[in-house]
Motif scaffolding. Sequence first.
Motif, PDB file in Angstrom:
ATOM      1  N   MET A  79      21.599   0.095  11.668  1.00  0.00           N
ATOM      2  CA  MET A  79      20.802   0.165  10.241  1.00  0.00           C
ATOM      3  C   MET A  79      21.767  -0.652   9.223  1.00  0.00           C
ATOM      4  SD  MET A  79      19.210   3.735   9.405  1.00  0.00           S
ATOM      5  CE  MET A  79      18.543   3.264   7.785  1.00  0.00           C
ATOM      6  N   LEU A  80      23.228  -0.535   9.339  1.00  0.00           N
ATOM      7  CA  LEU A  80      23.992  -1.207   8.560  1.00  0.00           C
ATOM      8  C   LEU A  80      23.832  -2.439   8.973  1.00  0.00           C
ATOM      9  CD1 LEU A  80      26.254  -1.007   6.390  1.00  0.00           C
ATOM     10  CD2 LEU A  80      27.798  -0.733   8.152  1.00  0.00           C
ATOM     11  N   ALA A  81      24.075  -2.733  10.160  1.00  0.00           N
ATOM     12  CA  ALA A  81      23.953  -4.466  10.671  1.00  0.00           C
ATOM     13  C   ALA A  81      22.753  -5.112  10.193  1.00  0.00           C
ATOM     14  CB  ALA A  81      24.179  -4.449  12.175  1.00  0.00           C
ATOM     15  N   ILE A  82      21.585  -4.484  10.215  1.00  0.00           N
ATOM     16  CA  ILE A  82      20.325  -5.065  10.046  1.00  0.00           C
ATOM     17  C   ILE A  82      20.274  -5.345   8.603  1.00  0.00           C
ATOM     18  CG2 ILE A  82      17.891  -4.500   9.710  1.00  0.00           C
ATOM     19  CD1 ILE A  82      17.770  -3.093  12.487  1.00  0.00           C
ATOM     20  N   THR A  83      20.901  -4.298   7.736  1.00  0.00           N
ATOM     21  CA  THR A  83      20.778  -4.352   6.133  1.00  0.00           C
ATOM     22  C   THR A  83      21.752  -5.711   5.808  1.00  0.00           C
ATOM     23  OG1 THR A  83      20.932  -2.114   5.859  1.00  0.00           O
ATOM     24  CG2 THR A  83      21.607  -3.309   3.988  1.00  0.00           C
ATOM     25  N   LEU A  84      22.965  -5.709   6.738  1.00  0.00           N
ATOM     26  CA  LEU A  84      23.569  -7.073   6.387  1.00  0.00           C
ATOM     27  C   LEU A  84      22.862  -8.283   6.567  1.00  0.00           C
ATOM     28  CD1 LEU A  84      27.137  -5.923   7.514  1.00  0.00           C
ATOM     29  CD2 LEU A  84      26.709  -6.141   5.160  1.00  0.00           C
ATOM     30  N   VAL A  85      22.203  -8.352   7.671  1.00  0.00           N
ATOM     31  CA  VAL A  85      21.253  -9.377   8.044  1.00  0.00           C
ATOM     32  C   VAL A  85      20.317  -9.888   6.826  1.00  0.00           C
ATOM     33  CG1 VAL A  85      19.754 -10.346   9.392  1.00  0.00           C
ATOM     34  CG2 VAL A  85      21.646  -9.185  10.590  1.00  0.00           C
ATOM     35  N   GLN A  86      19.733  -8.671   6.576  1.00  0.00           N
ATOM     36  CA  GLN A  86      18.723  -8.631   5.464  1.00  0.00           C
ATOM     37  C   GLN A  86      19.420  -9.209   4.205  1.00  0.00           C
ATOM     38  OE1 GLN A  86      17.325  -4.984   4.111  1.00  0.00           O
ATOM     39  NE2 GLN A  86      15.422  -5.430   3.326  1.00  0.00           N
ATOM     40  N   VAL A  87      20.388  -8.905   3.772  1.00  0.00           N
ATOM     41  CA  VAL A  87      21.027  -9.477   2.558  1.00  0.00           C
ATOM     42  C   VAL A  87      21.481 -11.006   2.815  1.00  0.00           C
ATOM     43  CG1 VAL A  87      23.360  -9.333   1.376  1.00  0.00           C
ATOM     44  CG2 VAL A  87      22.083  -7.372   1.845  1.00  0.00           C
ATOM     45  N   VAL A  88      21.910 -11.373   3.865  1.00  0.00           N
ATOM     46  CA  VAL A  88      22.257 -12.641   3.980  1.00  0.00           C
ATOM     47  C   VAL A  88      21.010 -13.501   3.720  1.00  0.00           C
ATOM     48  CG1 VAL A  88      22.997 -14.510   5.756  1.00  0.00           C
ATOM     49  CG2 VAL A  88      24.489 -12.375   5.635  1.00  0.00           C
ATOM     50  N   CYS A  89      19.882 -12.976   4.752  1.00  0.00           N
ATOM     51  CA  CYS A  89      18.737 -13.835   4.769  1.00  0.00           C
ATOM     52  C   CYS A  89      17.965 -13.808   3.281  1.00  0.00           C
ATOM     53  CB  CYS A  89      17.671 -13.157   5.624  1.00  0.00           C
ATOM     54  SG  CYS A  89      17.797 -13.072   7.238  1.00  0.00           S
ATOM     55  N   ALA A  90      18.250 -12.760   2.572  1.00  0.00           N
ATOM     56  CA  ALA A  90      17.704 -12.852   1.125  1.00  0.00           C
ATOM     57  C   ALA A  90      18.565 -13.819   0.365  1.00  0.00           C
ATOM     58  CB  ALA A  90      17.796 -11.591   0.454  1.00  0.00           C
ATOM     59  N   ILE A  91      19.839 -14.027   0.653  1.00  0.00           N
ATOM     60  CA  ILE A  91      20.581 -14.969  -0.339  1.00  0.00           C
ATOM     61  C   ILE A  91      20.139 -16.400   0.159  1.00  0.00           C
ATOM     62  CG2 ILE A  91      22.804 -15.963  -0.665  1.00  0.00           C
ATOM     63  CD1 ILE A  91      24.032 -13.047  -0.292  1.00  0.00           C
ATOM     64  N   VAL A  92      20.223 -16.648   1.456  1.00  0.00           N
ATOM     65  CA  VAL A  92      19.723 -18.053   1.788  1.00  0.00           C
ATOM     66  C   VAL A  92      18.166 -18.370   1.702  1.00  0.00           C
ATOM     67  CG1 VAL A  92      19.424 -19.391   3.984  1.00  0.00           C
ATOM     68  CG2 VAL A  92      21.266 -17.775   3.934  1.00  0.00           C
ATOM     69  N   ALA A  93      17.499 -17.459   1.564  1.00  0.00           N
ATOM     70  CA  ALA A  93      15.857 -17.674   1.262  1.00  0.00           C
ATOM     71  C   ALA A  93      15.903 -18.042  -0.390  1.00  0.00           C
ATOM     72  CB  ALA A  93      15.194 -16.689   1.437  1.00  0.00           C
ATOM     73  N   VAL A  94      16.468 -17.316  -1.123  1.00  0.00           N
ATOM     74  CA  VAL A  94      16.548 -17.561  -2.616  1.00  0.00           C
ATOM     75  C   VAL A  94      17.179 -19.064  -2.821  1.00  0.00           C
ATOM     76  CG1 VAL A  94      17.652 -17.180  -4.688  1.00  0.00           C
ATOM     77  CG2 VAL A  94      16.852 -15.239  -3.301  1.00  0.00           C
ATOM     78  N   TYR A  95      18.254 -19.194  -1.871  1.00  0.00           N
ATOM     79  CA  TYR A  95      18.934 -20.520  -2.081  1.00  0.00           C
ATOM     80  C   TYR A  95      18.029 -21.850  -1.908  1.00  0.00           C
ATOM     81  CZ  TYR A  95      21.852 -24.686  -0.793  1.00  0.00           C
ATOM     82  OH  TYR A  95      22.367 -26.026  -0.757  1.00  0.00           O
ATOM     83  N   PHE A  96      17.277 -21.769  -0.533  1.00  0.00           N
ATOM     84  CA  PHE A  96      16.257 -22.581  -0.410  1.00  0.00           C
ATOM     85  C   PHE A  96      15.071 -22.790  -1.537  1.00  0.00           C
ATOM     86  CE2 PHE A  96      17.650 -22.500   4.219  1.00  0.00           C
ATOM     87  CZ  PHE A  96      18.051 -23.537   4.307  1.00  0.00           C
ATOM     88  N   GLY A  97      14.667 -21.516  -1.840  1.00  0.00           N
ATOM     89  CA  GLY A  97      13.464 -21.399  -2.833  1.00  0.00           C
ATOM     90  C   GLY A  97      14.082 -22.035  -4.166  1.00  0.00           C
ATOM     91  N   ALA A  98      15.220 -21.871  -4.689  1.00  0.00           N
ATOM     92  CA  ALA A  98      15.639 -22.557  -5.927  1.00  0.00           C
ATOM     93  C   ALA A  98      15.908 -24.062  -5.603  1.00  0.00           C
ATOM     94  CB  ALA A  98      17.304 -21.872  -6.344  1.00  0.00           C
TER      95      ALA A  98
END
Length: 578
Positions: free
Chosen positions: A62-81
């Motif tokens: 769960m911790l590993a998936i959460t870290l992946v989730q955080v990275v994906c969220a950051i990258v998605a926001v970067y591309f969106g911005a």
Amino acid sequence: MKLIRLIWAYVRPHWHLIVGVVVFQLAQAIASLYLPTLNADIIDQGVATGDTGYILGIGGLMLAITLVQVVCAIVAVYFGAKLAMALGRDLRLAVFTRVGEFSEREVSQFGAPSLITRTTNDVQQVQMLVLLTCTLLVSAPILAVGGVIMALSLDVPLSGIIAVAVPVLLVVLALIIVRMVPLFRLMQKRIDTVNGVLREQLTGIRVVRAFVRERVETSRFALANGDVTDTALRAGRLFALMFPIVLLVMNVSSVAVLWFGAFRIDEGSMQIGTLTAFLTYLVQILMAVMMATFMAILIPRASVCADRITEVLDTPSTVVLPTNPVTSVLEHGLIELDNASFAYPGADQPVLLNLTFVASPGKTTAIIGSTGSGKTTLVNMLPRLFDATEGEVRVDGVNVRDLDPDLLWGKIGLVPQKPYLFSGTVASNLRYGKPDASDDELWAALDTAQARSFVAEMEGGLEAPIAQGGTNVSGGQRQRLAIARALVKRPEIYVFDDSFSALDLATDARLRQALRRDVRGATMVVVAQRVSTIIDADQILVLEDGQIVDRGTHSELLEQSETYREIVQSQLTAEEAA
């Protein structure tokens, strides 16, 4: 829908950013949907059996998936911005470019304050919608649909709560949004009004102070500002209802899940971990609906803004560029008007009617007439700021409609009735029409324009700062700098639209004498209110009600034109008139 078409037209070139947003938002949403299942396994299989190793193993996953989730969220926001900023940049450029192609007619139709609002505030609203779409709306349907599927897989009977909660929430929020749409449309119009009042007051601040109208103008602004505030408050009150409603539905639904879930656990039909996961999916579904609702709040306002932006982009200029432009001519500086008329759309009477005259190189053609006789409209037809609605305007034997715009504008040096200077320096303003002009050329133009003395006295000389609009120099200095700017360009045709009105008679006389000496071979068209400015012109056209009523030299008109004599007698003594 104009909003969708507008956004798609400007995000399509950045398809790689769209792909990045979708991929990383999808990964983030899948991770969010998978985590509650793992949490249920820990409760039902790890805690219930006391298997510490199982708990640590699943917890680590769960911790590993959460870290992946955080990275994906950051990258998605970067591309969106990045996508949203690119859209805003391209859209502002498109609006600015379109406005730059407008004739005076279209600019007057929209109004400068409205065009500024559409280029800034309206584009910002569409840009904000795209940004939030990339960060919220992509994941919202995935979470909502995926949450429903996962909830059904856990317990079908308990999913009936979701089937009731979601439609109730959507109906209530839809009713609120429908009422907000006209308020957003009204708000944009009232923002236009505020910008118009503010721009007018700042431009005319000297007049306001001279007539001691500060309180009146403050009241005007307060009224316009109050209208915007009132509309914003009404929209804000509706907006304030949305989150309490969402929280109410969410809390009531959560209580219902716990209540009925307890009976399911008591019957042995459900485990505690499954109930926890189901509750998490319920919250995810309702949060997804709330995110979509938040987007729905922005969509009406962005839609209004998109309509206003599209209106500008879809408005064609009445000055149409030639399909096969003429790029070279044989003559130099010859102006001909052949039965040229101009009328505004829907007007009862034309502004100009059947004007016919020739302005030859090396000659000065002056235009005089009462206020409102059409003098400025006439000279604006020469560089195609307006197009004649009937007849022809020819430059060097070619209809201006057929001339290459760069060739036409390169031939004409226009000094408008209200000279405008750009923020920068004296030199940057003078080089506006000829960026590679040397300092010697600038000083020569300033000499002719009778501006050398005051520029030399300014701190920095040619590098002396000029405020926006030239507000840090006097009206006469502004006119002389505008004349010098036209002289630096060295065109074949000079058009002076009442460009000597702020000069004293002595400076006016010296300037006209210098012009006759320094631009001897050019065509000069001079619009003037003062007879002394045009007394030496080779040809004077007397304009009245949009028609040429008389023409000739000063002495000829004194003999044959009653209208001209009345103008002369109102300004000059008998000795001066002779």
